[in-house]
Design an enzyme around this catalytic site. Structure first.
Site, PDB file in Angstrom:
ATOM      1  N   CYS A   1      40.848  52.012  19.203  1.00 19.17           N
ATOM      2  CA  CYS A   1      42.294  52.228  19.305  1.00 19.17           C
ATOM      3  C   CYS A   1      42.166  53.509  20.446  1.00 19.17           C
ATOM      4  CB  CYS A   1      42.989  52.627  18.208  1.00 19.17           C
ATOM      5  SG  CYS A   1      44.600  53.519  18.505  1.00 19.17           S
TER       6      CYS A   1
ATOM      7  N   HIS B   1      48.500  45.470  15.016  1.00 23.90           N
ATOM      8  CA  HIS B   1      48.114  46.764  15.175  1.00 23.90           C
ATOM      9  C   HIS B   1      49.151  47.913  15.760  1.00 23.90           C
ATOM     10  CE1 HIS B   1      44.518  49.537  16.912  1.00 23.90           C
ATOM     11  NE2 HIS B   1      45.567  49.895  17.381  1.00 23.90           N
ATOM     12  N   GLU B   2      49.854  47.330  16.636  1.00 22.74           N
ATOM     13  CA  GLU B   2      50.739  48.089  17.223  1.00 22.74           C
ATOM     14  C   GLU B   2      51.832  48.401  16.387  1.00 22.74           C
ATOM     15  OE1 GLU B   2      49.792  49.651  19.982  1.00 22.74           O
ATOM     16  OE2 GLU B   2      48.311  48.360  20.435  1.00 22.74           O
TER      17      GLU B   2
ATOM     18  N   HIS C   1      51.138  51.207  14.184  1.00 27.54           N
ATOM     19  CA  HIS C   1      51.509  52.516  14.500  1.00 27.54           C
ATOM     20  C   HIS C   1      52.802  53.083  14.277  1.00 27.54           C
ATOM     21  CE1 HIS C   1      47.926  53.491  16.672  1.00 27.54           C
ATOM     22  NE2 HIS C   1      47.804  52.353  17.433  1.00 27.54           N
TER      23      HIS C   1
END
Lengths: 167, 179
Positions: free
Chosen positions: A98, A140-141, A144
């Protein structure tokens, strides 16, 4: 617009739960532009989330079409506002890195296929079925937006977190 | 800042980490890196520690004598400056896993094939699984390939090992992805 600086862990802004976007106004459109500029400027990046550039709004951009792992199966450039994962299926483990956590990579197991709902950059509601690397990147995004980093997903520090070797 | 390699091993029981770290804390040592695990009933601690003032192992050894009295073995080595840093490794990463009936020489045979070709093992774990009557040996290792050796070539090399030892060997590339 502008290439923005990527915040690095342990910046507390990476650990907050982001607010939903209420209106697709100029501020949000500018944010989308900055996210795309930042992602493409990084070259190797396939996604960026708003909190990574210090904005606590639920907006991410993903584009795996230029990556070796994702180029055969993707939806091109995705701008996702208020994304929600509706369905998940299967599992896939990848060694993730990342931009906000340089120097480390870790084994993370995520859903192999997802159905995700979002508003795109033009304000249209969309539902997309993604699989493989693109599905991993989207998850994954979206993590966030809830203040989660891949480090929060690894199960074993001993076997799953690695100092990055090729930099 | 001087660094030391500290290894402590002894029969596993609750409280070992607490005792060791209590001593390190009172000495003013910093734990730079560590890996601790149970190996065949023994609790093994491997630590890289540093101290702002002490630069020779002899100055530190006395602090650990209470551990020896508690049946823990302590080894301490002074590292040369820079010796605590991981060497820069270039090349593709791969994971080699080996499964097979337990027999002598599995690790050696695999490691020899890698070592002869300059393939660097960066992580290695072995375990015995299965039943007591039919134990299965499992080895997993991570290695960095020199530029002239591909994952496919390593797979071909391992095919011979697979045949010679009668074990299952799989080689897969690990591609860290930046998201």
């Amino acid at each position: 617009m502008a290439v923005r600086e990527i915040l690095l862990y342990p910046d507390p802004r990476l650990k907050q739960v982001c607010r939903s976007v209420e209106r697709l106004d100029d501020e949000v459109r500018g944010l989308v532009r900055d996210l795309l500029d930042t992602m493409y400027d990084a070259g190797h990046s396939v996604g960026v989330a708003a909190p990574q550039i210090g904005v606590d709004l639920r907006v991410v951009v993903v584009d795996v079409s230029h990556s070796k792992l994702g180029r055969d199966d993707n939806h091109g450039c995705l701008v996702m506002i208020n994304p929600v994962i509706l369905e998940t299926e299967g599992s896939k483990t990848m060694r993730e890195g990342c931009m906000s956590v340089p120097d480390y990579t870790g084994n993370v197991t995520r859903a192999e296929k997802i159905l995700v709902q979002f508003t795109d950059g033009g304000g249209t509601d969309r539902v997309v079925r993604a699989r493989g690397f693109e599905a991993v990147a989207i998850q994954h995004e979206i993590d966030h937006l809830d203040g989660l980093l891949f480090l929060d997903r690894v199960s074993s520090l001993k076997t799953d977190v690695f100092r990055r070797k090729n930099r | 800042m001087h660094h030391f390699a500290l290894t402590i091993i002894g029969r596993d029981r609750p409280g070992i980490v607490s005792r060791v770290t209590e001593i390190l804390y009172h000495m003013g040592c910093n734990i730079a890196d560590s890996s601790c695990s149970i190996l065949g009933g023994q609790f093994a601690m491997q630590l890289i520690i540093s101290h702002p003032e002490y630069d020779r192992g002899e100055q530190l050894r006395g602090f650990f004598s209470p551990l020896e009295e508690e049946n823990l073995s302590v080894f301490l080595r002074t590292l040369r400056p820079g010796g605590e840093k991981r060497s820069e490794l270039k090349g593709d990463l791969c994971m080699v896993s080996v499964y097979g009936s337990d027999r002598p020489g599995i690790v050696y045979r695999v490691a020899r094939e890698l070592g002869e070709r300059g393939i660097n093992i960066t992580d290695l774990n072995t375990k015995l699984i299965g039943s007591e009557q039919r134990p299965v040996y499992v080895m997993m290792l991570e290695a960095t390939l020199p530029p002239e050796i591909s994952v496919e070539e390593l797979d071909r090399i391992m095919a011979r090992v697979r045949e010679d030892l009668g074990v299952d060997v799989s080689v897969r590339s690990i591609n860290p992805v930046e998201l």
